[in-house]
Design an enzyme around this catalytic site. Structure first.
Site, short mmCIF file in Angstrom:
data_model
loop_
_atom_site.label_atom_id
_atom_site.label_comp_id
_atom_site.label_asym_id
_atom_site.label_seq_id
_atom_site.Cartn_x
_atom_site.Cartn_y
_atom_site.Cartn_z
CE1 TYR A 32 1.21 -0.16 4.33
CE2 TYR A 32 0.11 1.83 4.28
CZ TYR A 32 0.88 1.00 4.94
OH TYR A 32 1.67 1.24 6.16
CE LYS A 146 3.45 3.30 3.19
NZ LYS A 146 3.38 3.37 4.66
CD GLU A 178 9.94 1.48 10.20
OE1 GLU A 178 10.20 2.51 9.40
OE2 GLU A 178 9.95 0.24 9.82
CG LEU A 202 8.62 2.23 4.52
CD1 LEU A 202 8.36 1.04 3.48
CD2 LEU A 202 7.38 2.85 4.57
N1 DCS Z 1 7.91 3.59 8.82
C1 DCS Z 1 6.73 2.74 8.86
C2 DCS Z 1 6.66 1.56 9.30
C3 DCS Z 1 5.62 3.46 8.24
O1 DCS Z 1 4.45 2.57 8.19
C4 DCS Z 1 5.73 4.73 7.81
C5 DCS Z 1 4.47 5.39 6.92
C6 DCS Z 1 6.92 5.47 7.74
C7 DCS Z 1 8.06 4.61 8.00
C8 DCS Z 1 6.90 6.69 7.04
O2 DCS Z 1 6.90 6.79 5.56
P1 DCS Z 1 6.63 8.04 4.86
O3 DCS Z 1 7.39 9.16 5.16
O4 DCS Z 1 6.85 7.53 3.39
O5 DCS Z 1 5.24 8.27 5.01
N2 DCS Z 1 3.33 5.09 7.13
C9 DCS Z 1 2.05 5.50 6.46
C10 DCS Z 1 0.73 4.86 7.12
O6 DCS Z 1 0.50 3.70 7.39
N3 DCS Z 1 0.02 5.86 7.35
O7 DCS Z 1 0.65 7.10 7.10
C11 DCS Z 1 2.09 7.06 6.52
#
Ligand code: DCS
Length: 285
Positions: A32, A146, A178, A202
């Protein structure tokens, strides 16, 4: 009327249905993306859909659209639903097939669904910061994908929320990886520290923008693993994500970070980040 996207069609949300045999439902077998919308325009869409295609490729799931075509779908959802400040959610599962673990045949096409929703900037949190709670990083070793499989993330976030915190920070073998849905940064003596973009995190699109902002502002960056103990000793700590942007972290497991207020490097990066948003909004399509 809210229009959702499903495999090439734009349908009213209430008229849309998904099969119980969808592999996303059974196995979380899919990937996603979440893309922010500012002033009716997608922010860093190419990067998001580039990562989307890469995630799909890593789980050996061919997708029927290019980055440009995915951007077109997201733009249409933003336009049709009149979204100004919000985000687009888009996912692809390995399609609908009887519940057998191994992949279905090539005749089974991915199930691609997406929607656009209002979601204003979290101004209070951006200004005041959030408390976080640490959690054991019990996830698998392909956190660079992701994936829809988010059970460990969901559990960690729930425990954080129950403890009155805004985010859970994962720690694996003493190393800060993270957040449950964000990347984590620390600042010590003016240098920015963040976990390198390996299989253990990620590689956030917001993380990448922040690193570019650091380069532009001549802020030193160390993309090296660091311990929870080191994080606790940082002058400033913040998290980044598409929807949380650059959110200051003011306490970790109840222990204050720095003086307990957002620090100067964090605030400076927030201002530079905001400029990138303004620039993106001004660009003509
Ligand atoms: N790490 C994880 C595990 C994430 O799920 C996300 C974003 C990030 C880092 C940050 O990545 P981005 O800067 O590309 O958003 N998660 C998305 C989510 O599930 N909801 O909003 C962002």
């Amino acid at each position: 009327m809210t229009l959702y996207f499903k495999n090439g069609e734009y349908t009213e949300k209430d008229k849309l249905s998904i099969s119980i045999d969808d592999r996303g439902y059974y196995f979380g077998d899919g990937v996603y993306e979440v893309i922010k919308v500012y002033g009716g325009k997608l922010y860093t869409a190419e990067e998001h859909f580039g990562r989307f295609l890469s995630s799909a490729q890593k789980i050996r799931m061919p997708l029927p659209y290019t980055v440009e075509e995915f951007i077109g779908i997201a733009e249409e959802l933003v336009r049709a639903n009149g979204i100004s400040e919000g985000h687009v959610y888009l996912q692809a599962t390995r399609g609908v097939a009887p519940r057998i673990h191994n992949f279905p045949g090539d005749e089974v096409l991915p199930m691609i669904t997406a929607y656009a929703i209002d979601n204003p900037q979290p101004l209070g949190k951006l200004e005041m910061g959030v408390a976080v709670r640490t959690a054991d990083d019990i996830r698998w070793l392909r956190c660079d994908i992701k994936s829809l499989n988010l059970l460990a993330n969901v559990m960690a976030k729930q425990e954080a929320v129950e403890a009155g915190c805004g985010e859970a920070v994962f720690v694996r073998d003493g190393i800060v990886t993270e957040g449950s849905s964000s990347n984590i940064f620390g600042v010590k003596d003016g240098i920015l520290y963040t976990h390198p973009a390996t299989n253990l995190i990620l590689n956030g699109i917001t993380r990448r923008v922040v690193l570019k902002c650091c380069a532009a502002e001549s802020i030193g960056v160390m993309e090296e693993p660091y311990t929870l103990e080191e994080l606790r000793g940082m002058d400033e700590v913040f998290l980044t994500s598409t929807t949380s942007e650059i959110t200051p972290i003011i306490s970790i497991d109840g222990e204050t970070v720095g003086d307990g207020t957002p620090g100067p490097v964090t605030s400076r990066l927030q201002r530079v980040f905001e400029k990138t948003i303004q620039q993106a909004m001004q660009e003509t399509n």
